[in-house]
Design an enzyme around this catalytic site. Structure first.
Site, PDB file in Angstrom:
ATOM      1  N   HIS A   1       2.280   2.781   5.086  1.00  0.00           N
ATOM      2  CA  HIS A   1       3.442   3.133   5.901  1.00  0.00           C
ATOM      3  C   HIS A   1       4.106   1.933   6.582  1.00  0.00           C
ATOM      4  O   HIS A   1       4.970   2.122   7.446  1.00  0.00           O
ATOM      5  CB  HIS A   1       3.084   4.173   6.966  1.00  0.00           C
ATOM      6  CG  HIS A   1       2.589   5.469   6.407  1.00  0.00           C
ATOM      7  ND1 HIS A   1       3.421   6.501   6.042  1.00  0.00           N
ATOM      8  CD2 HIS A   1       1.325   5.889   6.137  1.00  0.00           C
ATOM      9  CE1 HIS A   1       2.700   7.518   5.589  1.00  0.00           C
ATOM     10  NE2 HIS A   1       1.431   7.165   5.631  1.00  0.00           N
TER      11      HIS A   1
ATOM     12  N   GLU B   1       0.825  -1.217   0.000  1.00  0.00           N
ATOM     13  CA  GLU B   1       0.000   0.000   0.000  1.00  0.00           C
ATOM     14  C   GLU B   1       0.860   1.269   0.000  1.00  0.00           C
ATOM     15  O   GLU B   1       2.086   1.219  -0.006  1.00  0.00           O
ATOM     16  CB  GLU B   1      -0.958  -0.016   1.197  1.00  0.00           C
ATOM     17  CG  GLU B   1      -2.368  -0.500   0.836  1.00  0.00           C
ATOM     18  CD  GLU B   1      -3.032   0.370  -0.232  1.00  0.00           C
ATOM     19  OE1 GLU B   1      -2.568   1.508  -0.500  1.00  0.00           O
ATOM     20  OE2 GLU B   1      -4.023  -0.103  -0.813  1.00  0.00           O
ATOM     21  N   HIS B   2       0.169   2.401   0.013  1.00  0.00           N
ATOM     22  CA  HIS B   2       0.817   3.708  -0.086  1.00  0.00           C
ATOM     23  C   HIS B   2       1.856   3.911   1.025  1.00  0.00           C
ATOM     24  O   HIS B   2       1.681   3.485   2.170  1.00  0.00           O
ATOM     25  CB  HIS B   2      -0.227   4.821  -0.011  1.00  0.00           C
ATOM     26  CG  HIS B   2      -0.949   4.874   1.308  1.00  0.00           C
ATOM     27  ND1 HIS B   2      -0.491   5.588   2.391  1.00  0.00           N
ATOM     28  CD2 HIS B   2      -2.100   4.274   1.719  1.00  0.00           C
ATOM     29  CE1 HIS B   2      -1.322   5.442   3.412  1.00  0.00           C
ATOM     30  NE2 HIS B   2      -2.308   4.636   3.028  1.00  0.00           N
ATOM     31  N   ASP B   3       2.964   4.514   0.634  1.00  0.00           N
ATOM     32  CA  ASP B   3       4.019   4.914   1.574  1.00  0.00           C
ATOM     33  C   ASP B   3       4.704   3.753   2.285  1.00  0.00           C
ATOM     34  O   ASP B   3       5.358   3.947   3.316  1.00  0.00           O
ATOM     35  CB  ASP B   3       3.463   5.889   2.622  1.00  0.00           C
ATOM     36  CG  ASP B   3       2.897   7.151   1.988  1.00  0.00           C
ATOM     37  OD1 ASP B   3       3.694   7.994   1.557  1.00  0.00           O
ATOM     38  OD2 ASP B   3       1.653   7.259   1.910  1.00  0.00           O
TER      39      ASP B   3
END
Length: 217
Positions: free
Chosen positions: A165, A145-147
């Site tokens: 994250h 996922e993102h980051d």
């Protein structure tokens, strides 16, 4: 990130590793329709399968540095993070470009970074601002996922889900169907067992299993 994988098939690819991961890499490379020739070099420590229609060189019988110079790109295809790192170091030392294999059905954000030498398989997702280091394997339908951060030489198995994250340390192995919650860090050279749900940070060199994931003694 490598973005030219869907152009005219004019390059020659050597897949270093002719076992299970090698055949998966072949399937991905064929789907990309980039390569006019694809051959294999087996890994002495692992041996090889029969792969009809493709030449398989035996590592023990070849001058590897000379052989790999006969190809435009090399992908190291071993599920062992340590072997993958070792062979990639040899490719880089020889000055031969590493391939980056990205299946056409994978979804890679244009704002993500996928380093050279990675294999991203069918249905995988690498979302915005994610970073995937050199020589990683992102298997079928895995979601980064993102980051998120996957450091160098990580192996992420099929159906893994990483929340935003989340971080995975160098040379770690993330087992099939496992879940890493957002903002969780898995340390270097650690193992997450199949189906585990990781809800707290995992120290370096630790194996965790279960729901929720706990250290395996």
């Amino acid at each position: 990130m490598e973005t030219s994988g869907f152009t005219k098939n004019t390059k020659r690819l050597l897949i270093w590793g002719a076992g299970d991961q090698g055949t998966v890499a072949l399937d991905c490379a064929l789907a990309m329709k980039r390569y006019s020739r694809i051959d294999f070099l087996d890994i002495k420590e692992k041996g090889h399968r029969q792969i009809p229609g493709h030449t398989i060189y035996e590592e023990a019988k070849e001058k590897v540095s000379e052989l790999i110079h006969g190809y435009d790109e090399v992908i190291v295809a071993s599920g062992s993070n340590y072997l993958r790192e070792k062979k990639i170091a040899q490719v880089l030392a020889a000055g031969v470009p590493l391939a980056t294999l990205i299946h056409p059905t994978a979804v890679i954000s244009p704002l993500a970074h996928v380093a050279n030498g990675c294999t991203i398989l069918a249905g995988a997702v690498v979302n915005i601002n994610a970073y995937v280091g050199i020589g990683c394997i992102v298997n079928t339908h895995a979601v980064i996922e993102h980051d998120c951060l996957a450091e160098d030489y990580v192996n992420i198995c099929p159906q893994v889900s990483m929340g935003g994250h989340a971080r995975i340390g160098r040379r770690s192995f993330i087992g099939i169907g496992s879940t890493i919650l957002d903002h969780i860090t898995v340390g270097r050279e650690s193992i997450v067992g199949a189906g585990a749900v990781v809800i707290r940070d995992v120290p370096d060199g630790t194996t965790v299993v279960g729901v929720p994931a706990k250290r395996k003694h």
